[in-house]
Design a protein around this motif. Sequence first.
Motif, short mmCIF file in Angstrom:
data_model
loop_
_atom_site.label_atom_id
_atom_site.label_comp_id
_atom_site.label_asym_id
_atom_site.label_seq_id
_atom_site.Cartn_x
_atom_site.Cartn_y
_atom_site.Cartn_z
N LEU A 94 0.85 -1.19 0.00
CA LEU A 94 0.00 0.00 0.00
C LEU A 94 0.88 1.24 0.00
CD1 LEU A 94 -2.56 -1.06 2.79
CD2 LEU A 94 -2.88 -1.26 0.31
N ASP A 95 0.52 2.20 -0.84
CA ASP A 95 1.25 3.47 -0.88
C ASP A 95 0.22 4.59 -0.92
OD1 ASP A 95 2.68 5.79 -1.59
OD2 ASP A 95 4.25 4.57 -2.52
N TYR A 96 -0.06 5.17 0.26
CA TYR A 96 -1.07 6.23 0.34
C TYR A 96 -0.42 7.60 0.07
CZ TYR A 96 -4.17 2.79 2.57
OH TYR A 96 -4.94 1.69 2.85
N PHE A 97 0.91 7.62 0.05
CA PHE A 97 1.62 8.88 -0.19
C PHE A 97 1.45 9.33 -1.63
CE2 PHE A 97 5.58 11.19 -1.31
CZ PHE A 97 5.46 12.24 -0.43
N ARG A 98 1.56 8.38 -2.53
CA ARG A 98 1.52 8.73 -3.95
C ARG A 98 0.19 8.35 -4.62
NH1 ARG A 98 6.79 6.44 -6.73
NH2 ARG A 98 6.76 4.88 -5.08
N THR A 99 -0.86 8.14 -3.81
CA THR A 99 -2.14 7.76 -4.38
C THR A 99 -3.23 8.71 -3.88
OG1 THR A 99 -1.36 5.51 -4.02
CG2 THR A 99 -3.59 5.75 -4.87
N GLU A 100 -4.15 9.05 -4.76
CA GLU A 100 -5.28 9.88 -4.33
C GLU A 100 -6.58 9.11 -4.52
OE1 GLU A 100 -5.04 13.51 -6.53
OE2 GLU A 100 -3.18 14.09 -5.51
N GLY A 101 -7.61 9.54 -3.77
CA GLY A 101 -8.94 8.94 -3.92
C GLY A 101 -9.07 7.65 -3.13
N SER A 102 -9.94 6.80 -3.60
CA SER A 102 -10.23 5.57 -2.87
C SER A 102 -9.04 4.61 -2.89
CB SER A 102 -11.43 4.88 -3.52
OG SER A 102 -11.50 3.55 -3.05
N MET A 103 -8.78 3.98 -1.76
CA MET A 103 -7.68 3.03 -1.66
C MET A 103 -8.20 1.59 -1.77
SD MET A 103 -5.28 5.15 -1.23
CE MET A 103 -5.08 6.86 -0.71
N ASP A 104 -9.50 1.43 -2.02
CA ASP A 104 -10.09 0.09 -2.02
C ASP A 104 -9.42 -0.85 -3.02
OD1 ASP A 104 -11.73 1.16 -0.18
OD2 ASP A 104 -13.56 1.07 -1.39
N TRP A 105 -9.20 -0.34 -4.24
CA TRP A 105 -8.64 -1.20 -5.28
C TRP A 105 -7.20 -1.56 -4.96
CZ3 TRP A 105 -4.45 0.91 -7.80
CH2 TRP A 105 -4.32 2.31 -7.70
N GLN A 106 -6.47 -0.63 -4.30
CA GLN A 106 -5.09 -0.91 -3.93
C GLN A 106 -5.06 -2.03 -2.89
OE1 GLN A 106 -2.23 1.78 -1.82
NE2 GLN A 106 -1.98 2.64 -3.88
N GLN A 107 -6.00 -1.94 -1.95
CA GLN A 107 -6.07 -2.97 -0.91
C GLN A 107 -6.46 -4.32 -1.51
OE1 GLN A 107 -8.55 -1.66 2.31
NE2 GLN A 107 -7.37 0.20 2.64
N GLU A 108 -7.39 -4.29 -2.45
CA GLU A 108 -7.83 -5.54 -3.10
C GLU A 108 -6.66 -6.18 -3.85
OE1 GLU A 108 -10.23 -7.58 -3.03
OE2 GLU A 108 -9.75 -8.76 -4.82
N ARG A 109 -5.86 -5.37 -4.54
CA ARG A 109 -4.72 -5.90 -5.29
C ARG A 109 -3.66 -6.48 -4.33
NH1 ARG A 109 -2.58 -1.98 -9.78
NH2 ARG A 109 -1.61 -0.94 -8.02
N PHE A 110 -3.48 -5.81 -3.21
CA PHE A 110 -2.56 -6.31 -2.18
C PHE A 110 -3.02 -7.69 -1.71
CE2 PHE A 110 -0.87 -5.32 2.40
CZ PHE A 110 0.25 -6.10 2.17
N ARG A 111 -4.32 -7.82 -1.44
CA ARG A 111 -4.86 -9.11 -0.98
C ARG A 111 -4.63 -10.21 -2.01
NH1 ARG A 111 -8.18 -8.52 3.55
NH2 ARG A 111 -8.89 -6.38 3.93
N ARG A 112 -4.81 -9.89 -3.28
CA ARG A 112 -4.60 -10.90 -4.32
C ARG A 112 -3.16 -11.39 -4.34
NH1 ARG A 112 -7.97 -8.63 -9.61
NH2 ARG A 112 -9.97 -8.46 -8.55
N HIS A 113 -2.22 -10.46 -4.14
CA HIS A 113 -0.80 -10.86 -4.11
C HIS A 113 -0.52 -11.79 -2.93
CE1 HIS A 113 -0.17 -7.61 -7.05
NE2 HIS A 113 1.05 -8.07 -7.23
N ILE A 114 -1.10 -11.46 -1.78
CA ILE A 114 -0.85 -12.32 -0.60
C ILE A 114 -1.43 -13.71 -0.84
CG2 ILE A 114 -1.23 -12.63 1.89
CD1 ILE A 114 -1.45 -9.56 2.13
#
Length: 253
Positions: A94-114
């Motif tokens: 997760l990188d909230y520093f360089r991302t704007e708006g909803s973080m849902d898709w970033q979290q979902e992608r992180f979960r897929r990698h795990i």
Amino acid sequence: MFVDSHCHINFPELIADIDGVIARMSDSQVEKALCVSVNINTLPEIVKLANTYNNIYASAGVHPTEKLTSNPSTDYLCELSAQNKIIAIGETGLDYFRTEGSMDWQQERFRRHIRCAKEVNKPLIIHTREAREDTIRIMKEEKADNVGGVMHCFTETWDMARAAIDMGFMISFSGIVTFKNATEVKSVAAKIPLDNMLIETDSPYLAPVPYRGKTNEPSFVKYVAEEIAKLRKVDVGNIARVTTNNFHKLFRV
Ligand SMILES: [Zn+2]
Ligand SMILES: [Zn+2]
């Protein structure tokens, strides 16, 4: 002998002189480097490098700041990671520093990698920035401790290092540890258990002192080791040996 646990030698700054980069690694006693994937498009370049050079390894994954359109399924990630010399899943996180708006898709992608890492039983390379609580929470919810991995280019707090170590993760330090103002990173590097430590360049970025601001490359990882040795008041050979062993153990090479 040193190992650079995280670099991007397929990026334009380094690929243009790849034979020089590899030659300077051996001049500086850097015996191996892990070239980390940031998106699916450039993965074939990385696999090609790993197949060309004996001492280059690869990972498969999509960087947290890559656009939403690059969101491979868990199955597809697993399929990609089956290629020769791919020893890890990432970089993800997760990188909230360089991302704007909803973080849902970033979290979902992180979960897929795990989920993929657990399925193929390969360690995770985790990138986290200004997202401490969510990173640890998702790692716990997805049981990332079943597979382990590394928190790369660590710039977070002691508490976060502790939480990651408690889940069996390693902590990797980059050239940032050599920067004068990096007080917190220095203090974490001085006190984490050596069994949990890796070193990296994250090249072509973040060149360590005395090359700060220049193009970074794997041969510079020795400056990271030298700084950590100074902070811990031990011999640099000790840091080299321990971090190289840790690399071999974690990535099973
Ligand atoms: Zn990263
Ligand atoms: Zn990276």
